[in-house]
Design an enzyme around this catalytic site. Structure first.
Site, PDB file in Angstrom:
ATOM      1  N   THR A  12       0.844  -1.191   0.000  1.00  0.00           N
ATOM      2  CA  THR A  12       0.000   0.000   0.000  1.00  0.00           C
ATOM      3  C   THR A  12       0.881   1.244   0.000  1.00  0.00           C
ATOM      4  O   THR A  12       2.081   1.168   0.190  1.00  0.00           O
ATOM      5  CB  THR A  12      -0.929   0.024   1.228  1.00  0.00           C
ATOM      6  OG1 THR A  12      -0.129   0.009   2.409  1.00  0.00           O
ATOM      7  CG2 THR A  12      -1.873  -1.161   1.224  1.00  0.00           C
ATOM      8  N   CYS A  13       0.247   2.392  -0.211  1.00  0.00           N
ATOM      9  CA  CYS A  13       0.971   3.675  -0.244  1.00  0.00           C
ATOM     10  C   CYS A  13       1.784   3.851   1.030  1.00  0.00           C
ATOM     11  O   CYS A  13       1.307   3.483   2.085  1.00  0.00           O
ATOM     12  CB  CYS A  13      -0.021   4.832  -0.361  1.00  0.00           C
ATOM     13  SG  CYS A  13      -0.733   4.979  -1.993  1.00  0.00           S
ATOM     14  N   PRO A  14       2.955   4.382   0.938  1.00  0.00           N
ATOM     15  CA  PRO A  14       3.612   4.938  -0.243  1.00  0.00           C
ATOM     16  C   PRO A  14       4.576   3.974  -0.920  1.00  0.00           C
ATOM     17  O   PRO A  14       5.319   4.374  -1.800  1.00  0.00           O
ATOM     18  CB  PRO A  14       4.377   6.129   0.341  1.00  0.00           C
ATOM     19  CG  PRO A  14       4.836   5.620   1.670  1.00  0.00           C
ATOM     20  CD  PRO A  14       3.691   4.740   2.165  1.00  0.00           C
ATOM     21  N   VAL A  15       4.593   2.696  -0.518  1.00  0.00           N
ATOM     22  CA  VAL A  15       5.588   1.742  -1.017  1.00  0.00           C
ATOM     23  C   VAL A  15       5.632   1.643  -2.551  1.00  0.00           C
ATOM     24  O   VAL A  15       6.710   1.737  -3.135  1.00  0.00           O
ATOM     25  CB  VAL A  15       5.400   0.345  -0.368  1.00  0.00           C
ATOM     26  CG1 VAL A  15       6.359  -0.671  -0.962  1.00  0.00           C
ATOM     27  CG2 VAL A  15       5.597   0.439   1.138  1.00  0.00           C
TER      28      VAL A  15
END
Length: 75
Positions: A12-15
């Site tokens: 999930t964000c920000p990965v």
């Protein structure tokens, strides 16, 4: 011209965006970066970030009945 594939499925964000930026730094001009993911917000965020960086998004494709996506970007 090389092809780099980034698999951020399940992240999930920000990965996903962070991993894309790392790939863009490694890639040479003209290289193709293929990002595979599942997070809906990243599907919108990555192309916007690419545009801001002056990179060309070639294709955004839904896979697995919309559960996954693939974005092809030219560095």
């Amino acid at each position: 011209m090389a092809e780099l594939e980034i698999d951020v499925r399940g992240q999930t964000c920000p990965v996903p965006l962070v991993e894309c930026r790392k790939a863009f730094k490694k890639a040479s001009p003209g290289d193709l970066v293929i990002v595979k993911g599942t997070h809906p917000a990243s599907k919108k965020e990555i192309p916007m970030a690419c545009e801001a960086m002056g990179l060309k998004v070639l294709e955004i494709k839904d896979k697995e009945e919309g559960k996954e996506w693939e974005i092809k970007i030219r560095r």
